[in-house]
Design a protein around this motif. Structure first.
Motif, PDB file in Angstrom:
ATOM      1  N   ASP A 244      42.119  38.386  40.320  1.00 25.07           N
ATOM      2  CA  ASP A 244      42.713  38.950  39.101  1.00 25.07           C
ATOM      3  C   ASP A 244      41.680  39.393  38.071  1.00 25.07           C
ATOM      4  O   ASP A 244      41.935  40.330  37.301  1.00 25.07           O
ATOM      5  CB  ASP A 244      43.653  37.930  38.451  1.00 25.07           C
ATOM      6  CG  ASP A 244      44.902  37.683  39.276  1.00 25.07           C
ATOM      7  OD1 ASP A 244      45.199  38.494  40.169  1.00 25.07           O
ATOM      8  OD2 ASP A 244      45.575  36.659  39.044  1.00 25.07           O
ATOM      9  N   HIS A 245      40.515  38.743  38.029  1.00 23.78           N
ATOM     10  CA  HIS A 245      39.567  39.002  36.946  1.00 23.78           C
ATOM     11  C   HIS A 245      38.265  39.669  37.378  1.00 23.78           C
ATOM     12  O   HIS A 245      37.557  40.220  36.535  1.00 23.78           O
ATOM     13  CB  HIS A 245      39.245  37.695  36.210  1.00 23.78           C
ATOM     14  CG  HIS A 245      40.405  37.133  35.474  1.00 23.78           C
ATOM     15  ND1 HIS A 245      41.362  36.345  36.079  1.00 23.78           N
ATOM     16  CD2 HIS A 245      40.788  37.254  34.183  1.00 23.78           C
ATOM     17  CE1 HIS A 245      42.280  35.999  35.187  1.00 23.78           C
ATOM     18  NE2 HIS A 245      41.957  36.528  34.034  1.00 23.78           N
ATOM     19  N   GLU A 248      40.262  43.000  41.567  1.00 17.73           N
ATOM     20  CA  GLU A 248      41.246  44.062  41.338  1.00 17.73           C
ATOM     21  C   GLU A 248      40.938  44.944  40.124  1.00 17.73           C
ATOM     22  O   GLU A 248      41.136  46.160  40.191  1.00 17.73           O
ATOM     23  CB  GLU A 248      42.648  43.474  41.243  1.00 17.73           C
ATOM     24  CG  GLU A 248      43.188  43.045  42.603  1.00 17.73           C
ATOM     25  CD  GLU A 248      44.660  42.704  42.581  1.00 17.73           C
ATOM     26  OE1 GLU A 248      45.259  42.626  41.477  1.00 17.73           O
ATOM     27  OE2 GLU A 248      45.220  42.498  43.687  1.00 17.73           O
ATOM     28  N   PRO A 249      40.433  44.394  39.004  1.00 16.74           N
ATOM     29  CA  PRO A 249      40.092  45.286  37.880  1.00 16.74           C
ATOM     30  C   PRO A 249      39.021  46.318  38.232  1.00 16.74           C
ATOM     31  O   PRO A 249      38.866  47.315  37.518  1.00 16.74           O
ATOM     32  CB  PRO A 249      39.581  44.316  36.809  1.00 16.74           C
ATOM     33  CG  PRO A 249      40.233  43.017  37.128  1.00 16.74           C
ATOM     34  CD  PRO A 249      40.284  42.976  38.628  1.00 16.74           C
ATOM     35  N   ASN A 250      38.287  46.087  39.314  1.00 16.54           N
ATOM     36  CA  ASN A 250      37.229  47.006  39.722  1.00 16.54           C
ATOM     37  C   ASN A 250      37.561  47.731  41.029  1.00 16.54           C
ATOM     38  O   ASN A 250      36.669  48.214  41.721  1.00 16.54           O
ATOM     39  CB  ASN A 250      35.916  46.241  39.856  1.00 16.54           C
ATOM     40  CG  ASN A 250      35.418  45.755  38.507  1.00 16.54           C
ATOM     41  OD1 ASN A 250      35.002  46.546  37.664  1.00 16.54           O
ATOM     42  ND2 ASN A 250      35.478  44.445  38.284  1.00 16.54           N
ATOM     43  N   GLU A 253      40.527  45.750  46.515  1.00 13.76           N
ATOM     44  CA  GLU A 253      41.890  45.318  46.793  1.00 13.76           C
ATOM     45  C   GLU A 253      42.086  44.707  48.184  1.00 13.76           C
ATOM     46  O   GLU A 253      43.210  44.366  48.549  1.00 13.76           O
ATOM     47  CB  GLU A 253      42.844  46.497  46.627  1.00 13.76           C
ATOM     48  CG  GLU A 253      42.819  47.079  45.203  1.00 13.76           C
ATOM     49  CD  GLU A 253      43.769  48.243  45.032  1.00 13.76           C
ATOM     50  OE1 GLU A 253      44.307  48.717  46.061  1.00 13.76           O
ATOM     51  OE2 GLU A 253      43.978  48.685  43.891  1.00 13.76           O
TER      52      GLU A 253
END
Length: 426
Positions: A244-245, A248-250, A253
């Motif tokens: 989550d941190h 996925e923010p980058n 996936e």
């Protein structure tokens, strides 16, 4: 007149030879690229199947033949652009499934780089410090199972000591505690399956051979503890928080913690092959049965923060450009101070954090499990690359052979594609 005609003919011949010689140096077909796919697709081998990149194909195939690997995945970044992503051999030998760039592999101790990045992100955010104590009243991990300590030097272990393998433990004493479930069962009289709390009790109730921070001794256990530190500080599950941190923010996936058995294979995950002489071992479950080592000999799920992640080669390169110190196209997610500490270490013996070793501009991280061989490299001159195989070879050095081959392949490439496969890959 004849002399003049001869001179003119000679001049034209010279010009012709010079032109054809130049053309051979940079063949026109080498710079022709495949049409780019639409954004958000799973990349296949065809987008890196370019004449200009054949030297890389050739050198990787030499690695495959030399080490007798069943399958491998390779990705290469030039100046933070993904210019090459390709699979070789079989993801599933029995069913003749060829490896594609989207196939996922266990990455072994390359997982430690993921955990180190997560810890250092928390340091950057001011939520923990590298000098925070891990155990005791002032420590991050309190209560059971961390309250049975036989050597008070344990209370001197800091977060940085876990990151650079200087916690004070030694593999000589009882072996790697993450891989001795039967010994823990016998010595501590605990029931199967052995869980990480059992491992913690086993380690902390025994002698600490060295004073923390004074001696390097490779520790999978230390990195599994860092997973617990992340959970304690964030209040979240280790894997979920990293996904989550950090991931996925980058745009990362397709990474997850692996399962232990063949039936637990994730979507697009390869099968694993171990051709070493000791590829049969007692199951970690305590069943008393001998099992094929890649599936059931070791608890990969418990090893998570130290060696349990699966990933495809593209996502591994996405991770690398987040901490490569270049920031030409992808801004590093850690401060320059922490990138420097990752590479050069922090006090004491100055071992790198997360990386396996550093030599100048060349940083690398290896990974090995039964059925897994991996090498992630931040190389010189703006190149970075990864190679992961689903095979434990019977003989030969995977890191040494792979490093030589890919570097030779890079030297032989005379024109690089302008595309950036990061921009289109899912």
């Amino acid at each position: 007149m004849r002399l003049r005609n001869w001179l003119i003919s000679a001049l034209f011949l010279t010009v012709f030879l010079l032109f054809t010689s130049f053309s051979e140096d940079v063949p026109s077909e080498e710079i022709v690229e495949k049409p780019m796919p639409h954004e958000g697709v799973l990349l296949t081998n065809k987008y890196s199947d370019l004449p200009a990149l054949k030297p890389l194909d050739s050198m990787v195939n030499r690695v495959m033949r030399s080490l007798r690997l069943e399958g491998a995945t390779v990705a290469l970044v030039k100046n933070e652009k993904l210019v090459y992503a390709k699979g070789f051999g079989y993801a599933d030998k029995e069913n003749k499934v060829a490896v594609e760039p989207f196939h996922r592999f266990r990455i072994g101790s390359v997982s430690k780089l993921i955990t180190a990045i997560a810890v250092l992100k928390l340091v950057d955010e001011g939520k923990i410090s590298l000098d925070d104590y891990v155990f005791g009243e002032k420590g991050l991990l309190k209560g059971k199972p961390y309250d049975k300590v036989s050597n008070r030097n344990v209370y001197q272990i800091k977060v940085k000591h876990l990151l650079n393998h200087t916690g004070g433990w030694s593999l000589i004493t009882y072996g790697d505690p993450m891989f001795i479930p039967h010994k823990i069962h016998k010595m501590d009289k605990v029931s199967y399956p052995i869980d990480f709390d059992d491992v913690v009790k086993f380690v902390l109730t025994r002698h600490l051979p060295y004073r923390p921070g004074t001696r390097f001794d490779y520790s999978n256990f230390g990195y599994c503890l860092l997973g617990r530190v992340i959970e304690e500080v964030t209040g979240d599950d280790y894997e979920e928080w990293v996904v989550d941190h950090i991931l996925e923010p980058n745009g990362i996936e397709h990474m997850a913690i692996a399962g232990n058995f063949e039936k637990d294979r994730l979507r697009n995950e390869v099968k694993y092959y171990d051709y070493s002489v000791d590829n049969q071992q007692l199951s970690f479950t305590g069943s008393g049965k001998m099992v094929y080592k890649p599936y059931g000999a070791d608890d990969i799920e418990m090893l998570g923060p130290a060696g349990g992640w699966v990933a495809n080669s593209i996502d591994l390169m996405r991770v690398l450009v987040l901490v490569d110190g270049y920031s030409r196209r992808h801004k590093d997610i850690l401060s320059s101070d922490l990138i420097n500490k990752m590479v050069n270490g922090v006090g004491g013996i100055n071992r790198p954090l997360g990386w396996r070793s550093v030599r100048g501009e060349h940083w690398w991280r290896t990974g090995t499990l039964s059925g897994t061989s991996a090498l992630l490299t931040r190389d010189e001159d703006g190149y970075s690359w990864v190679i992961v195989s689903n095979t434990t070879p019977r003989r030969g050095s995977f890191p040494g052979t792979s490093r030589w081959a890919i570097r030779e392949g890079i030297k032989q490439v005379r024109s690089w594609p302008s595309h950036d496969l990061f921009e289109v890959s899912e």
